[in-house]
Write a protein that holds these residues in place. Structure first.
Motif, PDB file in Angstrom:
ATOM      1  N   MET A 176       0.848  -1.182   0.000  1.00 36.79           N
ATOM      2  CA  MET A 176       0.000   0.000   0.000  1.00 36.79           C
ATOM      3  C   MET A 176       0.886   1.235   0.000  1.00 36.79           C
ATOM      4  SD  MET A 176      -3.334   1.288   2.067  1.00 36.79           S
ATOM      5  CE  MET A 176      -4.032  -0.264   1.750  1.00 36.79           C
ATOM      6  N   THR A 177       0.504   2.215  -0.808  1.00 32.44           N
ATOM      7  CA  THR A 177       1.219   3.483  -0.893  1.00 32.44           C
ATOM      8  C   THR A 177       0.399   4.555  -0.173  1.00 32.44           C
ATOM      9  OG1 THR A 177       2.155   2.859  -3.020  1.00 32.44           O
ATOM     10  CG2 THR A 177       2.190   5.197  -2.469  1.00 32.44           C
ATOM     11  N   THR A 178       1.078   5.423   0.554  1.00 28.92           N
ATOM     12  CA  THR A 178       0.434   6.537   1.236  1.00 28.92           C
ATOM     13  C   THR A 178       1.081   7.842   0.795  1.00 28.92           C
ATOM     14  OG1 THR A 178      -0.054   5.158   3.163  1.00 28.92           O
ATOM     15  CG2 THR A 178      -0.140   7.555   3.484  1.00 28.92           C
ATOM     16  N   ILE A 179       0.235   8.806   0.459  1.00 36.44           N
ATOM     17  CA  ILE A 179       0.682  10.164   0.132  1.00 36.44           C
ATOM     18  C   ILE A 179      -0.011  11.092   1.117  1.00 36.44           C
ATOM     19  CG2 ILE A 179       0.642  12.015  -1.585  1.00 36.44           C
ATOM     20  CD1 ILE A 179       0.485   9.804  -3.749  1.00 36.44           C
ATOM     21  N   LYS A 180       0.760  11.962   1.747  1.00 32.73           N
ATOM     22  CA  LYS A 180       0.196  12.926   2.705  1.00 32.73           C
ATOM     23  C   LYS A 180       0.637  14.326   2.296  1.00 32.73           C
ATOM     24  CE  LYS A 180      -0.019  13.922   7.645  1.00 32.73           C
ATOM     25  NZ  LYS A 180       0.447  13.525   8.983  1.00 32.73           N
ATOM     26  N   ILE A 181      -0.354  15.203   2.107  1.00 31.34           N
ATOM     27  CA  ILE A 181      -0.083  16.582   1.689  1.00 31.34           C
ATOM     28  C   ILE A 181      -0.886  17.524   2.574  1.00 31.34           C
ATOM     29  CG2 ILE A 181      -0.343  18.257  -0.198  1.00 31.34           C
ATOM     30  CD1 ILE A 181       0.003  15.813  -2.106  1.00 31.34           C
ATOM     31  N   THR A 182      -0.233  18.567   3.067  1.00 33.12           N
ATOM     32  CA  THR A 182      -0.903  19.559   3.911  1.00 33.12           C
ATOM     33  C   THR A 182      -0.895  20.906   3.200  1.00 33.12           C
ATOM     34  OG1 THR A 182      -0.242  18.384   5.914  1.00 33.12           O
ATOM     35  CG2 THR A 182      -0.881  20.695   6.167  1.00 33.12           C
ATOM     36  N   THR A 183      -2.071  21.559   3.214  1.00 31.42           N
ATOM     37  CA  THR A 183      -2.236  22.873   2.596  1.00 31.42           C
ATOM     38  C   THR A 183      -2.918  23.788   3.599  1.00 31.42           C
ATOM     39  OG1 THR A 183      -2.568  21.743   0.477  1.00 31.42           O
ATOM     40  CG2 THR A 183      -3.161  24.086   0.568  1.00 31.42           C
ATOM     41  N   ASN A 184      -2.437  25.013   3.737  1.00 35.84           N
ATOM     42  CA  ASN A 184      -3.046  25.991   4.640  1.00 35.84           C
ATOM     43  C   ASN A 184      -3.899  26.973   3.851  1.00 35.84           C
ATOM     44  OD1 ASN A 184      -1.722  24.805   6.801  1.00 35.84           O
ATOM     45  ND2 ASN A 184       0.050  26.136   6.582  1.00 35.84           N
ATOM     46  N   TYR A 185      -5.127  27.166   4.315  1.00 34.90           N
ATOM     47  CA  TYR A 185      -6.086  28.064   3.682  1.00 34.90           C
ATOM     48  C   TYR A 185      -6.410  29.200   4.652  1.00 34.90           C
ATOM     49  CZ  TYR A 185      -7.452  24.216   0.466  1.00 34.90           C
ATOM     50  OH  TYR A 185      -7.484  23.212  -0.475  1.00 34.90           O
ATOM     51  N   TYR A 186      -6.400  30.433   4.147  1.00 37.91           N
ATOM     52  CA  TYR A 186      -6.783  31.591   4.953  1.00 37.91           C
ATOM     53  C   TYR A 186      -8.207  31.969   4.561  1.00 37.91           C
ATOM     54  CZ  TYR A 186      -1.980  31.525   6.365  1.00 37.91           C
ATOM     55  OH  TYR A 186      -0.775  31.118   6.891  1.00 37.91           O
ATOM     56  N   ALA A 187      -9.146  31.133   5.036  1.00 39.86           N
ATOM     57  CA  ALA A 187     -10.568  31.286   4.740  1.00 39.86           C
ATOM     58  C   ALA A 187     -11.346  30.531   5.811  1.00 39.86           C
ATOM     59  CB  ALA A 187     -10.881  30.722   3.352  1.00 39.86           C
ATOM     60  N   PRO A 188     -12.638  30.800   5.954  1.00 37.62           N
ATOM     61  CA  PRO A 188     -13.447  30.080   6.946  1.00 37.62           C
ATOM     62  C   PRO A 188     -13.490  28.575   6.672  1.00 37.62           C
ATOM     63  CG  PRO A 188     -14.605  32.020   6.131  1.00 37.62           C
ATOM     64  CD  PRO A 188     -13.397  31.841   5.258  1.00 37.62           C
ATOM     65  N   ILE A 189     -13.477  27.790   7.726  1.00 39.57           N
ATOM     66  CA  ILE A 189     -13.415  26.332   7.598  1.00 39.57           C
ATOM     67  C   ILE A 189     -14.590  25.763   6.793  1.00 39.57           C
ATOM     68  CG2 ILE A 189     -14.533  25.850   9.830  1.00 39.57           C
ATOM     69  CD1 ILE A 189     -12.489  23.483  10.119  1.00 39.57           C
ATOM     70  N   GLU A 190     -15.791  26.310   6.985  1.00 39.17           N
ATOM     71  CA  GLU A 190     -16.961  25.805   6.253  1.00 39.17           C
ATOM     72  C   GLU A 190     -16.786  26.017   4.741  1.00 39.17           C
ATOM     73  OE1 GLU A 190     -17.109  27.985   8.803  1.00 39.17           O
ATOM     74  OE2 GLU A 190     -18.172  26.880  10.399  1.00 39.17           O
TER      75      GLU A 190
END
Length: 151
Positions: A1-15
């Motif tokens: 099994m391969t796993t890819i993890k990517i994190t992105t930060n957004y400056y906007a409301p969570i909804e």
């Protein structure tokens, strides 16, 4: 099994960030390089838990289809899309949304298995993992831009 993890930060409301990430029309915009379109199930607007979408797109010179089910959803912090039918042996994409002090951290965790034994593993190592990583990074850049700049 391969796993890819990517994190992105957004400056906007969570909804807003959550809804942009599950919007079929916006996904089609962000995947225009691969000519990806929704052809069955939910084909526009917001997709919800227990709903499906079938995508058709051009990857590696071939038109491929991929049917996904939204198997889990906790608004506005988490949802999962999993392959029901497609070219992977298994495919699970988890989306985590966490409110930080002044931004939303979105973490994509993609877990998949390729078919075809050692040949599938070799293809994954040489080509597929990098292709999927670039696809998600490109998609997230478009979603981030929309979330932060759209009224």
């Amino acid at each position: 099994m391969t796993t890819i993890k990517i994190t992105t930060n957004y400056y906007a409301p969570i909804e807003k960030v959550f809804n942009i990430n599950r919007n079929i029309d916006i996904h089609q915009q962000s995947a225009s390089k691969t000519k990806e379109i929704a052809i069955a199930g939910i084909t526009s607007g917001l997709i919800n838990k227990n709903e499906t979408v079938t995508w058709k797109g051009k990857h590696f010179g071939l038109y491929l289809t991929h049917q996904s089910l939204i198997s889990e959803m906790i608004f506005p912090t988490y949802f999962v899309d999993e392959q029901l039918k497609g070219n992977f042996k298994s495919f699970k994409h988890q989306h985590f949304f966490e409110q930080k002090e002044n931004y939303v951290e979105v973490t994509d965790v993609l877990e998949y298995e390729t078919p075809f034994g050692i040949f599938g593993k070799l293809f994954d190592r040489l080509v597929l993992k990098n292709h999927l990583r670039k696809f998600i990074i490109h998609r997230n850049a478009i979603l981030k831009n929309l979330a932060e700049n759209q009224q």
